[in-house]
Design a protein around this motif. Structure first.
Motif, short mmCIF file in Angstrom:
data_model
loop_
_atom_site.label_atom_id
_atom_site.label_comp_id
_atom_site.label_asym_id
_atom_site.label_seq_id
_atom_site.Cartn_x
_atom_site.Cartn_y
_atom_site.Cartn_z
N PRO A 112 15.24 14.70 24.45
CA PRO A 112 14.05 14.06 24.09
C PRO A 112 12.91 15.03 23.32
N ASN A 113 12.94 16.41 23.70
CA ASN A 113 12.02 17.11 23.28
C ASN A 113 12.61 18.06 22.16
N TYR A 114 13.44 17.31 21.46
CA TYR A 114 14.15 18.46 20.55
C TYR A 114 13.21 18.92 19.42
N THR A 115 12.09 17.98 19.01
CA THR A 115 11.20 18.49 18.20
C THR A 115 10.28 19.82 18.51
N GLU A 116 10.29 20.08 19.80
CA GLU A 116 9.48 21.28 20.22
C GLU A 116 10.15 22.36 20.09
N LYS A 117 9.22 23.59 19.84
CA LYS A 117 9.92 24.95 19.95
C LYS A 117 10.91 25.06 20.89
N SER A 119 13.60 27.43 23.56
CA SER A 119 14.29 28.76 23.93
C SER A 119 15.50 29.07 23.17
N PRO A 120 15.96 30.42 22.87
CA PRO A 120 17.34 30.60 22.38
C PRO A 120 18.56 29.82 23.38
N LYS A 121 18.23 29.80 24.66
CA LYS A 121 19.22 29.18 25.16
C LYS A 121 19.48 27.74 25.11
N MET A 122 18.11 27.09 24.85
CA MET A 122 18.26 25.73 25.05
C MET A 122 18.68 25.34 23.61
N LYS A 123 18.47 26.17 22.58
CA LYS A 123 19.12 25.99 21.22
C LYS A 123 20.47 26.00 21.18
N GLN A 124 20.90 27.09 21.83
CA GLN A 124 22.21 27.04 21.87
C GLN A 124 22.89 25.91 22.78
N GLU A 138 24.79 20.34 9.54
CA GLU A 138 23.75 19.77 8.55
C GLU A 138 23.33 18.31 8.73
N ASP A 139 23.91 17.74 9.78
CA ASP A 139 23.48 16.53 10.37
C ASP A 139 22.30 16.55 11.20
N PHE A 140 22.14 17.60 11.93
CA PHE A 140 21.03 17.91 13.01
C PHE A 140 20.09 18.95 12.75
N ALA A 141 20.56 19.86 12.21
CA ALA A 141 19.83 21.03 12.09
C ALA A 141 18.27 21.00 11.67
N ASP A 142 18.21 20.21 10.59
CA ASP A 142 16.76 20.00 10.18
C ASP A 142 15.93 19.26 11.27
N PHE A 143 16.48 18.76 12.20
CA PHE A 143 15.39 17.76 13.04
C PHE A 143 15.12 18.50 14.06
N LEU A 144 15.68 19.87 14.32
CA LEU A 144 15.22 20.62 15.32
C LEU A 144 13.74 21.36 15.20
N GLY A 145 12.98 21.61 16.27
CA GLY A 145 11.55 21.99 15.97
C GLY A 145 11.36 23.32 15.48
N SER A 146 12.19 24.32 15.76
CA SER A 146 12.09 25.60 15.43
C SER A 146 12.89 26.08 14.18
N THR A 147 12.89 27.21 13.64
CA THR A 147 13.78 27.53 12.58
C THR A 147 15.15 27.90 13.26
#
Length: 153
Positions: A112-117, A119-124, A138-147
């Motif tokens: 649910p908090n995917y739009t927030e920045k 941590s690298p561990k959580m990104k992974q 490509e289906d989901f990377a644009d939705f994530l909060g950080s680069t």
């Protein structure tokens, strides 16, 4: 043609759709001779009681509703259900599923908090989950909060 073999296939098909591969395996487990299996399957296919394309379409709809992406579904159909690539491609062409929208729905539900920045561990963790569920990055990377990029992993 053996009426026992035909009755067995028909009884299976009255419950749900099966791929030809699945029916063949079930009949082999029951000890039916190859000739009876082949004759019963051909008869059922001629009557359109068994159809791999229809099976694939049903399977794609069911698995996508359970939150799985195109890669995972394609792999399951090929490896577990024995459906050919041509039939899978044809079924995918006929079914209109917005895979990016589905990826967003899965992402929202699981993280649910995917739009927030993150941590690298959580990104992974997010990337691993989404990729293992069959979504393209490509289906989901644009939705994530950080680069987030694949190089981060």
């Amino acid at each position: 043609m053996s009426s026992v073999a035909l009755n067995y296939i028909v009884s299976l098909l009255t419950r749900r759709e099966y791929s030809e591969f699945e029916l063949r395996n079930k009949m082999q487990e029951k000890g039916f001779p190859e000739e009876q299996i082949e004759n019963a399957l051909v008869y059922c296919q001629q009557k359109n009681w068994q159809n791999d394309k229809r099976f694939a379409e049903t399977y794609i709809q069911a698995r996508s509703q359970r939150g799985y992406g195109i890669n995972r579904i394609r792999q399951e159909l090929r490896q577990l259900k024995g459906v050919s690539n041509e039939v899978i491609d044809e079924a995918l062409w006929e079914i209109s599923i917005d895979w990016q929208s589905l990826a967003l729905t899965v992402l929202r539900k699981k993280f649910p908090n995917y739009t927030e920045k993150q941590s690298p561990k959580m990104k992974q963790k997010i990337w691993h989950y989404m990729l293992s569920h069959g979504f393209y990055s490509e289906d989901f990377a644009d939705f994530l909060g950080s680069t987030t990029s694949e190089e981060d992993f």
